[in-house]
Write a protein that holds these residues in place. Structure first.
Motif, PDB file in Angstrom:
ATOM      1  N   ALA A  29       8.220 -26.518  40.044  1.00 47.58           N
ATOM      2  CA  ALA A  29       7.709 -27.540  38.889  1.00 47.58           C
ATOM      3  C   ALA A  29       7.427 -28.678  39.702  1.00 47.58           C
ATOM      4  O   ALA A  29       6.592 -29.474  39.336  1.00 47.58           O
ATOM      5  N   GLU A  30       8.473 -29.123  40.596  1.00 49.67           N
ATOM      6  CA  GLU A  30       8.122 -30.470  41.149  1.00 49.67           C
ATOM      7  C   GLU A  30       6.824 -30.623  42.101  1.00 49.67           C
ATOM      8  O   GLU A  30       6.212 -31.471  42.045  1.00 49.67           O
ATOM      9  N   VAL A  31       6.685 -29.576  42.880  1.00 49.38           N
ATOM     10  CA  VAL A  31       5.294 -29.298  43.562  1.00 49.38           C
ATOM     11  C   VAL A  31       4.130 -29.520  42.474  1.00 49.38           C
ATOM     12  O   VAL A  31       3.316 -30.355  42.823  1.00 49.38           O
ATOM     13  N   ALA A  32       4.067 -28.691  41.472  1.00 44.27           N
ATOM     14  CA  ALA A  32       3.096 -28.828  40.532  1.00 44.27           C
ATOM     15  C   ALA A  32       2.874 -30.173  39.992  1.00 44.27           C
ATOM     16  O   ALA A  32       1.647 -30.709  39.726  1.00 44.27           O
ATOM     17  N   VAL A  36      -0.672 -31.671  40.906  1.00 44.83           N
ATOM     18  CA  VAL A  36      -1.936 -31.349  39.751  1.00 44.83           C
ATOM     19  C   VAL A  36      -1.614 -32.083  38.849  1.00 44.83           C
ATOM     20  O   VAL A  36      -2.531 -32.867  38.661  1.00 44.83           O
ATOM     21  N   HIS A  37      -0.675 -32.143  37.962  1.00 45.99           N
ATOM     22  CA  HIS A  37      -0.450 -33.113  36.794  1.00 45.99           C
ATOM     23  C   HIS A  37       0.924 -33.200  36.337  1.00 45.99           C
ATOM     24  O   HIS A  37       1.478 -32.452  36.450  1.00 45.99           O
ATOM     25  N   ALA A  38       1.233 -34.246  35.594  1.00 45.10           N
ATOM     26  CA  ALA A  38       2.653 -34.546  35.078  1.00 45.10           C
ATOM     27  C   ALA A  38       3.164 -33.663  34.167  1.00 45.10           C
ATOM     28  O   ALA A  38       4.233 -33.193  34.322  1.00 45.10           O
ATOM     29  N   SER A  39       2.071 -32.783  33.601  1.00 42.77           N
ATOM     30  CA  SER A  39       2.659 -31.636  32.551  1.00 42.77           C
ATOM     31  C   SER A  39       2.457 -30.168  33.197  1.00 42.77           C
ATOM     32  O   SER A  39       2.866 -29.175  32.841  1.00 42.77           O
ATOM     33  N   ALA A  40       1.983 -30.300  34.588  1.00 40.69           N
ATOM     34  CA  ALA A  40       1.959 -29.060  35.237  1.00 40.69           C
ATOM     35  C   ALA A  40       3.418 -28.336  35.530  1.00 40.69           C
ATOM     36  O   ALA A  40       3.463 -27.127  35.684  1.00 40.69           O
ATOM     37  N   GLY A  41       4.331 -29.074  35.767  1.00 37.94           N
ATOM     38  CA  GLY A  41       5.499 -28.568  36.257  1.00 37.94           C
ATOM     39  C   GLY A  41       6.073 -27.418  35.170  1.00 37.94           C
ATOM     40  O   GLY A  41       6.435 -26.315  35.340  1.00 37.94           O
ATOM     41  N   PRO A  42       6.476 -28.011  33.809  1.00 37.76           N
ATOM     42  CA  PRO A  42       6.887 -27.036  32.747  1.00 37.76           C
ATOM     43  C   PRO A  42       5.838 -25.889  32.444  1.00 37.76           C
ATOM     44  O   PRO A  42       6.418 -24.898  32.028  1.00 37.76           O
ATOM     45  N   VAL A  43       4.738 -26.300  32.469  1.00 42.81           N
ATOM     46  CA  VAL A  43       3.852 -25.204  32.175  1.00 42.81           C
ATOM     47  C   VAL A  43       3.611 -24.230  33.136  1.00 42.81           C
ATOM     48  O   VAL A  43       3.601 -22.878  32.960  1.00 42.81           O
ATOM     49  N   THR A  44       3.871 -24.489  34.436  1.00 39.40           N
ATOM     50  CA  THR A  44       3.757 -23.601  35.582  1.00 39.40           C
ATOM     51  C   THR A  44       5.055 -22.875  35.524  1.00 39.40           C
ATOM     52  O   THR A  44       4.870 -21.555  35.757  1.00 39.40           O
ATOM     53  N   ALA A  45       6.101 -23.176  35.403  1.00 37.79           N
ATOM     54  CA  ALA A  45       7.323 -22.494  35.124  1.00 37.79           C
ATOM     55  C   ALA A  45       7.303 -21.603  34.103  1.00 37.79           C
ATOM     56  O   ALA A  45       7.620 -20.276  33.896  1.00 37.79           O
ATOM     57  N   PHE A  46       6.579 -21.838  32.832  1.00 38.83           N
ATOM     58  CA  PHE A  46       6.526 -21.063  31.644  1.00 38.83           C
ATOM     59  C   PHE A  46       5.559 -19.930  32.266  1.00 38.83           C
ATOM     60  O   PHE A  46       5.915 -18.630  32.086  1.00 38.83           O
TER      61      PHE A  46
END
Length: 113
Positions: A29-32, A36-46
């Motif tokens: 999530a931190e790398v994303a 990428v984007h501030a919202s990419a962390g939780p979305v990527t984990a999901f």
């Protein structure tokens, strides 16, 4: 309560049996977010969770999937926070428009005076 306890409670609440590698998900999530984007962390984990198939995937396969996604995020060509007009979300814009008042009424104007 710590993060592992939180995960156990959420799994109980959602009636699922799953193991989560907190460090793996946090790192991904931190790398994303950074690349990428501030919202990419939780979305990527999901999305990794969806790909994992509800806990039926072995940990080595999940780690391999996470490594591939992390490599993609690290190679992303746009710095975090950069505004890209293609990132606009029309549904979010509609939601904002729907909650905003259509016009100021005379009563509203009087209450402002």
């Amino acid at each position: 309560m710590n993060l592992h306890d939180w995960i156990d409670e959420v799994c109980d609440l959602l009636d699922i049996e799953a193991e989560a590698d907190e460090a793996l998900l946090a790192d991904l999530a931190e790398v994303a977010v950074d690349n990428v984007h501030a919202s990419a962390g939780p979305v990527t984990a999901f999305l990794l969770g969806v790909a994992a198939g509800g806990g039926e995937t072995d940990p080595e396969r999940i780690e391999a999937m996470a490594a591939r996604v992390q490599a993609l995020a690290e190679a992303w060509d746009r710095p975090a926070g950069a505004v890209d007009e293609t990132d606009e979300d029309p549904e979010a814009d509609e939601l904002v428009d729907a909650t905003a008042p259509d016009s100021v009424t005379e009563a509203d104007e009087e209450s402002l005076v």
